[in-house]
Design a protein around this motif. Sequence first.
Motif, PDB file in Angstrom:
ATOM      1  N   LEU A  75       0.827  -1.203   0.000  1.00 24.55           N
ATOM      2  CA  LEU A  75       0.000   0.000   0.000  1.00 24.55           C
ATOM      3  C   LEU A  75       0.865   1.259   0.000  1.00 24.55           C
ATOM      4  O   LEU A  75       0.581   2.221  -0.728  1.00 24.55           O
ATOM      5  N   THR A  76       1.931   1.249   0.774  1.00 24.09           N
ATOM      6  CA  THR A  76       2.839   2.398   0.811  1.00 24.09           C
ATOM      7  C   THR A  76       3.471   2.623  -0.557  1.00 24.09           C
ATOM      8  O   THR A  76       3.542   3.758  -1.048  1.00 24.09           O
ATOM      9  N   CYS A 126       2.261   1.753  -3.443  1.00 27.77           N
ATOM     10  CA  CYS A 126       1.220   2.248  -4.356  1.00 27.77           C
ATOM     11  C   CYS A 126       0.971   3.738  -4.144  1.00 27.77           C
ATOM     12  O   CYS A 126       0.866   4.498  -5.109  1.00 27.77           O
ATOM     13  N   PHE A 127       0.851   4.155  -2.885  1.00 24.59           N
ATOM     14  CA  PHE A 127       0.593   5.571  -2.601  1.00 24.59           C
ATOM     15  C   PHE A 127       1.764   6.453  -3.032  1.00 24.59           C
ATOM     16  O   PHE A 127       1.569   7.553  -3.553  1.00 24.59           O
ATOM     17  N   VAL A 150       1.551   6.733  -6.864  1.00 29.23           N
ATOM     18  CA  VAL A 150       0.465   7.635  -7.265  1.00 29.23           C
ATOM     19  C   VAL A 150       0.859   9.084  -6.979  1.00 29.23           C
ATOM     20  O   VAL A 150       0.628   9.976  -7.798  1.00 29.23           O
ATOM     21  N   GLY A 151       1.473   9.336  -5.845  1.00 35.58           N
ATOM     22  CA  GLY A 151       1.929  10.685  -5.503  1.00 35.58           C
ATOM     23  C   GLY A 151       2.973  11.183  -6.485  1.00 35.58           C
ATOM     24  O   GLY A 151       2.969  12.343  -6.885  1.00 35.58           O
ATOM     25  N   SER A 175       1.261  12.018  -9.756  1.00 32.79           N
ATOM     26  CA  SER A 175       0.516  13.265  -9.579  1.00 32.79           C
ATOM     27  C   SER A 175       1.459  14.462  -9.591  1.00 32.79           C
ATOM     28  O   SER A 175       1.161  15.483 -10.213  1.00 32.79           O
TER      29      SER A 175
END
Length: 76
Positions: free
Chosen positions: A13-14, A16-17, A20-21, A24
């Motif tokens: 999860l880390t 993935c975030f 994504v960051g 972005s």
Amino acid sequence: MVEVIAAVGGALLTACFVSVGSVSYRGRQSRDDLVRNTTAIELLTDKIDNMHDDMKEVFHRLKEVELAVVEIKPRR
């Protein structure tokens, strides 16, 4: 065993975030670059237009001076 699965899940999860960051941020940076370049091009276009108008005025005045000199110049 549950702790290992939870740790792996948390790491996934880390990751993935963070991905994504990063995407972005790159998208935001690209938009900022595009706006900056567009603004610079518009500014250059305005300056070129102004320079073109100034050059037309200079050549118009030069033509007037040339015609005035022809009138003053004695004929032989």
